[in-house]
Design a protein around this motif. Structure first.
Motif, PDB file in Angstrom:
ATOM      1  N   PHE A  35       0.833  -1.201   0.000  1.00  0.00           N
ATOM      2  CA  PHE A  35       0.000   0.000   0.000  1.00  0.00           C
ATOM      3  C   PHE A  35       0.868   1.252   0.000  1.00  0.00           C
ATOM      4  CE2 PHE A  35      -1.638   3.298   2.902  1.00  0.00           C
ATOM      5  CZ  PHE A  35      -2.665   3.796   2.112  1.00  0.00           C
ATOM      6  N   LEU A  36       1.927   1.253   0.796  1.00  0.00           N
ATOM      7  CA  LEU A  36       2.825   2.412   0.842  1.00  0.00           C
ATOM      8  C   LEU A  36       3.473   2.661  -0.519  1.00  0.00           C
ATOM      9  CD1 LEU A  36       4.618   1.921   4.293  1.00  0.00           C
ATOM     10  CD2 LEU A  36       2.893   3.629   3.710  1.00  0.00           C
ATOM     11  N   GLN A  37       3.772   1.587  -1.242  1.00  0.00           N
ATOM     12  CA  GLN A  37       4.355   1.739  -2.574  1.00  0.00           C
ATOM     13  C   GLN A  37       3.340   2.341  -3.541  1.00  0.00           C
ATOM     14  OE1 GLN A  37       5.580  -2.349  -3.101  1.00  0.00           O
ATOM     15  NE2 GLN A  37       7.702  -1.884  -2.563  1.00  0.00           N
ATOM     16  N   ARG A  38       2.072   1.940  -3.419  1.00  0.00           N
ATOM     17  CA  ARG A  38       1.035   2.476  -4.307  1.00  0.00           C
ATOM     18  C   ARG A  38       0.756   3.945  -4.035  1.00  0.00           C
ATOM     19  NH1 ARG A  38      -1.805  -2.225  -3.081  1.00  0.00           N
ATOM     20  NH2 ARG A  38      -3.407  -1.017  -1.980  1.00  0.00           N
ATOM     21  N   LEU A  39       1.012   4.388  -2.796  1.00  0.00           N
ATOM     22  CA  LEU A  39       0.776   5.787  -2.456  1.00  0.00           C
ATOM     23  C   LEU A  39       1.519   6.733  -3.397  1.00  0.00           C
ATOM     24  CD1 LEU A  39       0.907   6.064   1.457  1.00  0.00           C
ATOM     25  CD2 LEU A  39      -1.073   6.362  -0.022  1.00  0.00           C
ATOM     26  N   GLN A  40       2.672   6.304  -3.867  1.00  0.00           N
ATOM     27  CA  GLN A  40       3.483   7.146  -4.737  1.00  0.00           C
ATOM     28  C   GLN A  40       2.813   7.419  -6.080  1.00  0.00           C
ATOM     29  OE1 GLN A  40       7.798   6.003  -4.595  1.00  0.00           O
ATOM     30  NE2 GLN A  40       7.057   4.367  -3.277  1.00  0.00           N
ATOM     31  N   GLU A  41       1.834   6.579  -6.433  1.00  0.00           N
ATOM     32  CA  GLU A  41       1.133   6.736  -7.706  1.00  0.00           C
ATOM     33  C   GLU A  41      -0.204   7.449  -7.542  1.00  0.00           C
ATOM     34  OE1 GLU A  41       0.723   2.788  -9.139  1.00  0.00           O
ATOM     35  OE2 GLU A  41       2.895   2.377  -9.123  1.00  0.00           O
ATOM     36  N   TYR A  42      -0.632   7.666  -6.301  1.00  0.00           N
ATOM     37  CA  TYR A  42      -1.930   8.280  -6.053  1.00  0.00           C
ATOM     38  C   TYR A  42      -1.877   9.781  -6.295  1.00  0.00           C
ATOM     39  CZ  TYR A  42      -3.926   4.140  -3.720  1.00  0.00           C
ATOM     40  OH  TYR A  42      -4.422   2.899  -3.441  1.00  0.00           O
ATOM     41  N   ASP A  43      -2.983  10.332  -6.812  1.00  0.00           N
ATOM     42  CA  ASP A  43      -3.118  11.782  -6.852  1.00  0.00           C
ATOM     43  C   ASP A  43      -3.850  12.226  -5.576  1.00  0.00           C
ATOM     44  OD1 ASP A  43      -5.845  11.228  -7.186  1.00  0.00           O
ATOM     45  OD2 ASP A  43      -5.831  11.700  -9.333  1.00  0.00           O
ATOM     46  N   TYR A  44      -4.065  13.523  -5.452  1.00  0.00           N
ATOM     47  CA  TYR A  44      -4.677  14.039  -4.226  1.00  0.00           C
ATOM     48  C   TYR A  44      -6.043  13.410  -3.971  1.00  0.00           C
ATOM     49  CZ  TYR A  44      -7.099  17.164  -1.008  1.00  0.00           C
ATOM     50  OH  TYR A  44      -7.833  17.662   0.036  1.00  0.00           O
ATOM     51  N   HIS A  45      -6.854  13.297  -5.012  1.00  0.00           N
ATOM     52  CA  HIS A  45      -8.200  12.741  -4.834  1.00  0.00           C
ATOM     53  C   HIS A  45      -8.141  11.303  -4.321  1.00  0.00           C
ATOM     54  CE1 HIS A  45     -12.425  11.820  -5.505  1.00  0.00           C
ATOM     55  NE2 HIS A  45     -12.050  10.752  -6.196  1.00  0.00           N
ATOM     56  N   ASP A  46      -7.283  10.478  -4.933  1.00  0.00           N
ATOM     57  CA  ASP A  46      -7.143   9.080  -4.502  1.00  0.00           C
ATOM     58  C   ASP A  46      -6.684   9.003  -3.044  1.00  0.00           C
ATOM     59  OD1 ASP A  46      -7.848   8.159  -7.014  1.00  0.00           O
ATOM     60  OD2 ASP A  46      -5.782   8.074  -7.720  1.00  0.00           O
ATOM     61  N   ASN A  47      -5.729   9.846  -2.700  1.00  0.00           N
ATOM     62  CA  ASN A  47      -5.235   9.849  -1.328  1.00  0.00           C
ATOM     63  C   ASN A  47      -6.298  10.302  -0.340  1.00  0.00           C
ATOM     64  OD1 ASN A  47      -2.451   8.933  -1.168  1.00  0.00           O
ATOM     65  ND2 ASN A  47      -1.974  10.633  -2.524  1.00  0.00           N
ATOM     66  N   LEU A  48      -7.115  11.274  -0.748  1.00  0.00           N
ATOM     67  CA  LEU A  48      -8.171  11.749   0.138  1.00  0.00           C
ATOM     68  C   LEU A  48      -9.217  10.671   0.377  1.00  0.00           C
ATOM     69  CD1 LEU A  48      -9.389  14.030   1.789  1.00  0.00           C
ATOM     70  CD2 LEU A  48     -10.523  14.855  -0.292  1.00  0.00           C
ATOM     71  N   VAL A  49      -9.553   9.926  -0.673  1.00  0.00           N
ATOM     72  CA  VAL A  49     -10.515   8.827  -0.529  1.00  0.00           C
ATOM     73  C   VAL A  49      -9.992   7.791   0.454  1.00  0.00           C
ATOM     74  CG1 VAL A  49     -11.579   6.865  -1.726  1.00  0.00           C
ATOM     75  CG2 VAL A  49     -11.579   9.129  -2.792  1.00  0.00           C
ATOM     76  N   ASP A  50      -8.732   7.397   0.290  1.00  0.00           N
ATOM     77  CA  ASP A  50      -8.151   6.382   1.172  1.00  0.00           C
ATOM     78  C   ASP A  50      -8.002   6.906   2.596  1.00  0.00           C
ATOM     79  OD1 ASP A  50      -6.585   3.635   1.101  1.00  0.00           O
ATOM     80  OD2 ASP A  50      -5.453   5.020   2.353  1.00  0.00           O
ATOM     81  N   SER A  51      -7.561   8.138   2.736  1.00  0.00           N
ATOM     82  CA  SER A  51      -7.391   8.732   4.059  1.00  0.00           C
ATOM     83  C   SER A  51      -8.729   8.854   4.779  1.00  0.00           C
ATOM     84  CB  SER A  51      -6.734  10.111   3.924  1.00  0.00           C
ATOM     85  OG  SER A  51      -6.548  10.709   5.182  1.00  0.00           O
ATOM     86  N   THR A  52      -9.767   9.220   4.056  1.00  0.00           N
ATOM     87  CA  THR A  52     -11.104   9.327   4.640  1.00  0.00           C
ATOM     88  C   THR A  52     -11.611   7.968   5.091  1.00  0.00           C
ATOM     89  OG1 THR A  52     -11.613  11.247   3.251  1.00  0.00           O
ATOM     90  CG2 THR A  52     -13.475  10.067   4.203  1.00  0.00           C
ATOM     91  N   HIS A  53     -11.275   6.950   4.321  1.00  0.00           N
ATOM     92  CA  HIS A  53     -11.659   5.574   4.656  1.00  0.00           C
ATOM     93  C   HIS A  53     -11.094   5.184   6.023  1.00  0.00           C
ATOM     94  CE1 HIS A  53     -13.021   1.572   3.813  1.00  0.00           C
ATOM     95  NE2 HIS A  53     -11.822   1.043   3.637  1.00  0.00           N
ATOM     96  N   LEU A  54      -9.813   5.465   6.259  1.00  0.00           N
ATOM     97  CA  LEU A  54      -9.190   5.164   7.543  1.00  0.00           C
ATOM     98  C   LEU A  54      -9.768   6.049   8.641  1.00  0.00           C
ATOM     99  CD1 LEU A  54      -7.016   3.604   9.125  1.00  0.00           C
ATOM    100  CD2 LEU A  54      -5.416   5.456   8.547  1.00  0.00           C
ATOM    101  N   MET A  55      -9.985   7.315   8.341  1.00  0.00           N
ATOM    102  CA  MET A  55     -10.576   8.228   9.326  1.00  0.00           C
ATOM    103  C   MET A  55     -11.924   7.702   9.805  1.00  0.00           C
ATOM    104  SD  MET A  55     -13.251  10.615   9.425  1.00  0.00           S
ATOM    105  CE  MET A  55     -13.441  11.334   7.796  1.00  0.00           C
ATOM    106  N   GLN A  56     -12.722   7.193   8.885  1.00  0.00           N
ATOM    107  CA  GLN A  56     -14.043   6.681   9.240  1.00  0.00           C
ATOM    108  C   GLN A  56     -13.947   5.490  10.192  1.00  0.00           C
ATOM    109  OE1 GLN A  56     -15.523   5.962   5.289  1.00  0.00           O
ATOM    110  NE2 GLN A  56     -16.434   8.005   5.104  1.00  0.00           N
ATOM    111  N   LEU A  57     -12.933   4.633   9.986  1.00  0.00           N
ATOM    112  CA  LEU A  57     -12.731   3.511  10.906  1.00  0.00           C
ATOM    113  C   LEU A  57     -12.365   4.015  12.292  1.00  0.00           C
ATOM    114  CD1 LEU A  57     -12.300   0.539  11.693  1.00  0.00           C
ATOM    115  CD2 LEU A  57      -9.945   0.746  10.808  1.00  0.00           C
ATOM    116  N   PHE A  58     -11.417   4.936  12.381  1.00  0.00           N
ATOM    117  CA  PHE A  58     -10.993   5.470  13.673  1.00  0.00           C
ATOM    118  C   PHE A  58     -12.153   6.162  14.393  1.00  0.00           C
ATOM    119  CE2 PHE A  58      -6.083   5.895  13.122  1.00  0.00           C
ATOM    120  CZ  PHE A  58      -6.022   4.528  12.874  1.00  0.00           C
ATOM    121  N   ARG A  59     -12.907   6.965  13.661  1.00  0.00           N
ATOM    122  CA  ARG A  59     -14.058   7.641  14.275  1.00  0.00           C
ATOM    123  C   ARG A  59     -15.099   6.633  14.741  1.00  0.00           C
ATOM    124  NH1 ARG A  59     -17.114  11.636  10.407  1.00  0.00           N
ATOM    125  NH2 ARG A  59     -17.677   9.629   9.460  1.00  0.00           N
TER     126      ARG A  59
END
Length: 267
Positions: A77-101
């Motif tokens: 996953f960390l390797q794929r992060l290098q290929e993500y644009d801002y939108h992709d990263n925001l989607v994934d980051s929001t996904h983790l945020m939702q789990l923590f919340r």
């Protein structure tokens, strides 16, 4: 007491089952040190929602298979992060945020059973639980700054839990701390030997099941999450209103009646 299993489900990375009112959510990716990827976060969200809605479950235990509790983000996953644009990263980051919340605001008490290292996102999972038991050998920390990343989402919860000074120490150094150090700063609650870990967690969970009202624990958790956002006056007004509501609840009336009549009460 005869043990009963009421509900069970197993997916690729996470399993869930209930035994004697305790819902066990287990990370089942030991070959990858239970590292988090998008699908595993999805399965964790699904498991916590299922446990919250499960009438057979009163208290939840989060645990893991293998030698490590959770090592944080998956390497692929960390390797794929290098290929993500801002939108992709925001989607994934929001996904983790939702789990923590979700874990933080869940209606039911969540206990972490930490049998091995909890690092980065794994340490985030441990910190979000209401109670945590760890073996002395476990190590804890947020190592994100060491790879040029930031522990952004967990920071919101960690500041609430252990305060700014200790949060700065963990987040800015990226250093790992022992279980005893983690306990001393309030990151975890109990340190117990590996041979006693499962027994101690089970006994503590059963204590909550038998001695405490489900409704009272749920409302108390909700208030802990909400009152910290309020001003002093708003917080006190909110507390007074919730106090009044609680007095009229069925559980409170049952509890007070049992106390006044000197009757034993089992929830």
């Amino acid at each position: 007491m005869t043990e009963t299993i009421n509900t069970a489900s197993t997916k690729e990375y996470v399993s869930y089952h209930v035994k004697d009112r305790i819902g066990y959510i287990t990370l089942t990716r030991p070959e990858k040190r239970n590292a988090l990827n998008f699908d595993m976060v999805t399965e964790l969200k699904q498991a916590f929602v299922a446990a919250e809605d499960d009438e057979a479950c009163k208290v939840i235990v989060l645990r893991a298979e293998g030698k490590v509790f959770c090592s944080g983000a998956d390497l692929e996953f960390l390797q794929r992060l290098q290929e993500y644009d801002y939108h992709d990263n925001l989607v994934d980051s929001t996904h983790l945020m939702q789990l923590f919340r979700l874990i933080y605001t869940l209606k039911k008490v969540v206990i972490a059973q930490i049998h091995g290292h909890a690092i980065a996102g794994g340490c985030g999972l441990a910190a979000l639980c209401d109670f945590s038991f760890a073996v002395p050998e476990a190590r804890f920390g947020y190592t994100e700054v060491k790879i040029g990343f930031i522990p952004a989402i967990v920071k919101v919860f960690l500041l609430r839990k252990i305060g700014e000074a200790k949060a700065r120490q963990l987040l800015l150094t990226g250093d790992l701390v022992s279980a005893e150090e983690a306990k001393a700063i309030g990151l975890i609650n109990y340190v117990v030997s590996a041979g006693e870990l499962e027994e101690q967690v089970n006994a503590f969970a059963q204590k909550l099941c038998k001695e405490n009202s489900r409704q009272a624990m749920e409302v108390t958790k909700e208030m802990i999450a909400r009152v910290q956002e309020m001003s002093l006056e708003d917080g006190l007004q909110y507390a007074a209103e919730m106090n009044a509501v609680a007095r009229g609840s069925e559980d409170c009336q049952k509890g007070i009646a049992s106390f006044l009549n000197k009757e034993s009460l089992s929830w």
